[in-house]
Design an enzyme around this catalytic site. Sequence first.
Site, PDB file in Angstrom:
ATOM      1  N   ARG A 213       0.406   9.511 -71.627  1.00  0.00           N
ATOM      2  CA  ARG A 213       0.667  10.859 -71.115  1.00  0.00           C
ATOM      3  C   ARG A 213       1.808  10.807 -70.105  1.00  0.00           C
ATOM      4  O   ARG A 213       1.845   9.939 -69.234  1.00  0.00           O
ATOM      5  CB  ARG A 213      -0.590  11.450 -70.461  1.00  0.00           C
ATOM      6  CG  ARG A 213      -1.734  11.674 -71.436  1.00  0.00           C
ATOM      7  CD  ARG A 213      -2.867  12.452 -70.786  1.00  0.00           C
ATOM      8  NE  ARG A 213      -3.548  11.654 -69.778  1.00  0.00           N
ATOM      9  CZ  ARG A 213      -4.592  10.855 -70.016  1.00  0.00           C
ATOM     10  NH1 ARG A 213      -5.046  10.718 -71.246  1.00  0.00           N
ATOM     11  NH2 ARG A 213      -5.157  10.192 -69.036  1.00  0.00           N
ATOM     12  N   CYS A 371     -12.919  -7.649 -67.958  1.00  0.00           N
ATOM     13  CA  CYS A 371     -14.348  -7.561 -67.675  1.00  0.00           C
ATOM     14  C   CYS A 371     -15.108  -7.297 -68.968  1.00  0.00           C
ATOM     15  O   CYS A 371     -14.572  -6.715 -69.911  1.00  0.00           O
ATOM     16  CB  CYS A 371     -14.625  -6.482 -66.641  1.00  0.00           C
ATOM     17  SG  CYS A 371     -13.994  -4.843 -67.072  1.00  0.00           S
ATOM     18  N   GLY A 373     -19.172  -6.422 -70.751  1.00  0.00           N
ATOM     19  CA  GLY A 373     -20.515  -5.909 -70.541  1.00  0.00           C
ATOM     20  C   GLY A 373     -21.522  -7.013 -70.267  1.00  0.00           C
ATOM     21  O   GLY A 373     -21.442  -8.102 -70.831  1.00  0.00           O
TER      22      GLY A 373
END
Length: 385
Positions: A213, A371, A373
Amino acid sequence: MRDAVIVDAVRTPVGRGKPTGALAGLHPTDLSAHVLTALAERVGLDPVLVDDVIWGCVSQVGAQAGSIGRYSVLAAGWPESVPAVTVDRQCGSSQQAVHQAAAGVVAGQYDIAVAGGVEMMSVVPIGSARAAAGLGEPFGPAVKKRYGVEGFNQGLGAEMIAEEFGLTREQLDQHALDSHARAAAAVDEGRFSGQIAPVTTPNGVVDTDEGIRRGGTLESMAKLKPAFKPDGVIHAGNASQISDGAAALLVTTSEIAARHGWTPIARFHTGTVVGTDPVTMLKGPIAATEKALKRSGLSIDDIGAFEINEAFASVTLAWLAATGADYRRLNPNGGAIALGHPLGGSGARLMTTLLHHMRDQGVRYGLQSMCEGGGMANATILELL
């Protein structure tokens, strides 16, 4: 002594993981087959020589079930003799796939391996595997008792990290704007053109990452509501995007590469993996980076480029604060906030972007971490050849 080198790496453009996304409607195995085919064509690889395909995917259910790596090989038209395995280390699945490919090559189990991954979040929404057939959470009473929680939430973990490191919403929002600006500049300057294999869809050819964007401001970001806490600092604008995408890398030894006339991009220098607190969950890249640097004998200042997955803006800014790295070297071509985060494909996407940046800019050492889970993180150091 055998080594592991990466000959080439290729990725799809990253599409928005929604029904209207640029890649939506494609089957995950077909998108995987696309990068496998593109990789083989780029280097003149005869697929019959591939000893194994190690493929990352997080939501292994529905269209991504049944060891999607194997069906991706078949969808690519590769010989039936080429096996595959599917890896789940959550968001780091395809980075872990590269680690396993490199380890197999060094050990002599493989001469040539392909590593990568895919996630089509428009087809298999996040959380689909957990919700399948109403079979419950992937942790039971013992885990809940150990941590005194009823569940684990990455968004709340990101909020905890922001609080722990004293990160303000304005800092997080500016980091997100920087990600979009860097990614837009990379597109405008053609920095992604050498790594993207355009995808032909029923609606036309997709050759550019869809999530970038332009023209955002702190004022426009301030209008977005917090996603996890009423008074929180994490929202849709400073978190990674739900996405579709795939990437693949060719791993072999330097000797075998020379035999085939291949010029590798980089050597797999160091690979580590760590476990961390599963409640905050997302601080793993800090410990993984420390472990990788210690094992490699390098310092943070020796690394010329970092690809740290922008799961949430607080993750990368906390990593930056903890390591003292140069912000200009962090995700120089934008990160997952701008480019998207197709879960099981993200590790390979980050590494593909890192490799091409290192080659284009003459960067000797690059480090990648993300990172994962459950409170884990991989870290990889690559050395330019």
